[in-house]
Design a protein around this motif. Structure first.
Motif, PDB file in Angstrom:
ATOM      1  N   GLN A   1       0.885  -0.938   0.014  1.00  6.32           N
ATOM      2  CA  GLN A   1       0.039   0.190  -0.050  1.00  6.32           C
ATOM      3  C   GLN A   1       0.767   1.239  -0.076  1.00  6.32           C
ATOM      4  O   GLN A   1       0.488   2.180  -0.771  1.00  6.32           O
ATOM      5  CB  GLN A   1      -0.828  -0.128   1.192  1.00  6.32           C
TER       6      GLN A   1
ATOM      7  N   THR B   1       1.132   4.471  -2.448  1.00 11.70           N
ATOM      8  CA  THR B   1       1.112   5.901  -2.102  1.00 11.70           C
ATOM      9  C   THR B   1       2.260   6.890  -2.673  1.00 11.70           C
ATOM     10  O   THR B   1       2.143   7.765  -3.239  1.00 11.70           O
ATOM     11  CB  THR B   1       0.968   5.758  -0.620  1.00 11.70           C
TER      12      THR B   1
ATOM     13  N   VAL C   1      -7.404  10.159   3.120  1.00  5.80           N
ATOM     14  CA  VAL C   1      -8.420   9.801   1.820  1.00  5.80           C
ATOM     15  C   VAL C   1      -9.680  10.040   2.359  1.00  5.80           C
ATOM     16  O   VAL C   1     -10.336   9.336   3.142  1.00  5.80           O
ATOM     17  CB  VAL C   1      -7.959   8.479   1.436  1.00  5.80           C
TER      18      VAL C   1
ATOM     19  N   SER D   1     -13.419   8.486  -1.770  1.00  5.50           N
ATOM     20  CA  SER D   1     -12.547   8.984  -2.884  1.00  5.50           C
ATOM     21  C   SER D   1     -11.253   7.906  -2.903  1.00  5.50           C
ATOM     22  O   SER D   1     -11.132   7.083  -1.937  1.00  5.50           O
ATOM     23  CB  SER D   1     -12.174  10.330  -2.350  1.00  5.50           C
ATOM     24  N   LYS D   2     -10.705   7.923  -4.030  1.00  5.04           N
ATOM     25  CA  LYS D   2      -9.373   7.153  -3.934  1.00  5.04           C
ATOM     26  C   LYS D   2      -8.117   8.119  -3.753  1.00  5.04           C
ATOM     27  O   LYS D   2      -6.983   7.601  -3.744  1.00  5.04           O
ATOM     28  CB  LYS D   2      -9.271   6.309  -5.071  1.00  5.04           C
ATOM     29  N   GLU D   3      -8.300   9.386  -3.483  1.00  9.30           N
ATOM     30  CA  GLU D   3      -7.194  10.267  -4.024  1.00  9.30           C
ATOM     31  C   GLU D   3      -6.810  10.772  -2.461  1.00  9.30           C
ATOM     32  O   GLU D   3      -7.614  11.269  -1.716  1.00  9.30           O
ATOM     33  CB  GLU D   3      -7.673  11.666  -4.763  1.00  9.30           C
ATOM     34  N   TRP D   4      -5.423  10.687  -2.212  1.00 11.68           N
ATOM     35  CA  TRP D   4      -5.001  11.398  -0.877  1.00 11.68           C
ATOM     36  C   TRP D   4      -5.057  12.838  -0.939  1.00 11.68           C
ATOM     37  O   TRP D   4      -5.032  13.603  -1.912  1.00 11.68           O
ATOM     38  CB  TRP D   4      -3.349  11.239  -0.841  1.00 11.68           C
TER      39      TRP D   4
ATOM     40  N   SER E   1      -7.889  -1.221   3.861  1.00 10.84           N
ATOM     41  CA  SER E   1      -8.055  -0.369   2.755  1.00 10.84           C
ATOM     42  C   SER E   1      -8.094  -1.341   1.289  1.00 10.84           C
ATOM     43  O   SER E   1      -9.211  -0.991   0.618  1.00 10.84           O
ATOM     44  CB  SER E   1      -7.278   0.810   2.387  1.00 10.84           C
TER      45      SER E   1
ATOM     46  N   ASN F   1      -8.466   2.307  -1.455  1.00 13.25           N
ATOM     47  CA  ASN F   1      -7.313   3.357  -1.521  1.00 13.25           C
ATOM     48  C   ASN F   1      -5.915   2.671  -1.293  1.00 13.25           C
ATOM     49  O   ASN F   1      -6.172   1.561  -0.794  1.00 13.25           O
ATOM     50  CB  ASN F   1      -7.857   4.579  -0.905  1.00 13.25           C
ATOM     51  N   SER F   2      -5.177   3.567  -0.913  1.00 16.55           N
ATOM     52  CA  SER F   2      -3.754   2.893  -0.859  1.00 16.55           C
ATOM     53  C   SER F   2      -3.052   3.303   0.618  1.00 16.55           C
ATOM     54  O   SER F   2      -2.193   2.930   0.833  1.00 16.55           O
ATOM     55  CB  SER F   2      -2.839   3.783  -1.875  1.00 16.55           C
TER      56      SER F   2
END
Length: 393
Positions: free
Chosen positions: A39, A43, A57, A61-64, A349, A353-354
């Motif tokens: 993970q 990132t 996150v 959403s998947k975005e940091w 996660s 997401n990461s």
């Protein structure tokens, strides 16, 4: 009772215990480290090359969302990378950890913005020095400890937490207990010996003023600047002034356990047991992951806080090592392991997401970071895994 029936019942009992034991022992820490490394690699691939680091996150959403070095959470990402280096021995993580730690270097020579220097510097450079003994890291840690000490008010006996908040007095938040570790370390590693006294005084003042009769914690306590007298206890991120905010209580368990480690003063160990007791006794969720506030009105439909569980799981492993009562020691270890397994089995996660974990809650009253992934949850989760591994070894 029929002998054959008794034998059958006993056999089923044994089978159940064997099955439970196998399930309990099947938890693979190495597999969790591999997951975290995978993970974190994802990132790393999306972090902009501008000196920022990943903080959260948002849900859905998947975005940091990225923050610069001044953000209070800026030390958790490099701290995670140092922990990955410790867990794997892979030099890749040492290189990345150093890179992201260096972004925080200006904090050591800037005016103290708030109490979070411990989170920022000790999680990054502190872990880095522990693992590499790089003298440049030590210099940064010592300078940062002196900077943090400038916020200490001797009339009150605590470090000012939020200089930018315009409360009607000197404010101290329970989170501040975590930043005392920076002062303790510095005082024993070539820094000013007065840093030790400041940390002890802060812990004593907090112990005497920050808790209700049942040992649940206020988030914020306001003191008179001149007399040091407590004006009131209140919340900023919890449900109400009288509620037990999950992460706040987690900070107190971890913080007082750490203070006992650094001082060996039994009053702090006794207090760590008391603040852990109220948390565990009021924890009603089957998986031991708390709701964001123990008094939130919408339970069981309130958001959980995986970050609080990660902090407590790590703290209980350490607290168990100072616990002579066998029954209590076993309770701490059993519940800590269950928290870690729950986080690993149901809160990771994966493809969402990461980050490492889902379902943390940052500041629900402000509508901020609700039921999302947050870097400090990941940091303490990884720390708990490392502590569990050392325990098994």
């Amino acid at each position: 009772m029929n002998t054959r029936f008794t034998t059958l019942i006993f056999a089923l009992f044994l089978l159940g215990n064997i099955s439970y034991s196998q399930k309990k022992n099947s938890f693979n820490i190495k597999k969790q480290f591999e997951y975290c490394a995978a993970q974190a690699s994802k990132t790393l691939a999306v972090i902009p090359d501008d000196g920022t680091s990943p903080r959260t996150v948002p849900n859905g959403s998947k975005e940091w969302k990225f923050v610069d070095y001044k953000d209070w959470t800026s030390g958790f990402w490099p701290g995670e990378l140092w922990y990955l280096y410790e867990a794997t021995g892979d030099k890749k993580w040492e290189k990345e950890a150093d890179k992201f730690s260096q972004f925080l270097k200006p904090l050591s020579v800037s005016k103290a913005n708030d109490h979070d220097l411990g989170f920022q510097i000790f999680n990054s450079f502190g872990n880095g020095y522990r693992l590499t003994k790089n003298p440049a890291y030590k210099d940064i840690i010592l300078k940062s400890a002196d900077t943090l000490a400038t916020l200490f008010n001797p009339k009150v006996g605590t470090i000012l937490s939020w200089p930018h908040h315009k409360y009607e007095g000197h404010n101290t938040i329970i989170d501040n207990m975590m930043n005392l570790e920076l002062l303790f370390w510095a005082s024993k590693s070539g820094g000013n010996k007065k840093l030790y006294d400041i940390a002890v005084k802060h812990a004593e003042t907090t112990m005497n003023n920050h808790f209700r009769p049942d040992y649940s914690s206020y988030h914020v306590v306001i003191y008179d600047y001149e007399t040091g007298k407590k004006i009131k206890g209140m919340t900023a991120q919890g449900y109400s002034d009288d509620s037990m905010w999950a992460r706040g209580q987690a900070w107190s368990i971890y913080g007082f356990t750490m203070v006992y480690r650094e001082t060996k003063d039994s009053k702090f160990l006794d207090f760590a047991h008391k603040v852990a007791r109220v948390y565990l006794d009021r924890l009603t969720t089957e998986d031991l992951i708390p709701y964001w506030d123990f008094n939130a009105p919408g339970i069981p439909n309130e958001p959980r806080d995986a970050s609080a569980a990660a902090i407590v799981s790590s703290a209980l492993i350490e607290l168990s090592s100072y616990t002579k009562d066998t029954k209590l020691k076993n309770e701490y270890l059993t519940k800590s392991k269950k928290m870690i397994v729950s986080l690993s089995d149901h809160y990771q996660s994966h493809n969402v997401n990461s980050a490492f974990l889902l379902h943390s809650t940052g500041h629900k009253p402000a509508g901020s970071e609700i039921d999302c992934s947050i870097n400090y949850a990941d940091y303490y989760y990884l720390e708990a895994l490392l502590r569990l591994q050392k325990l098994k070894n």
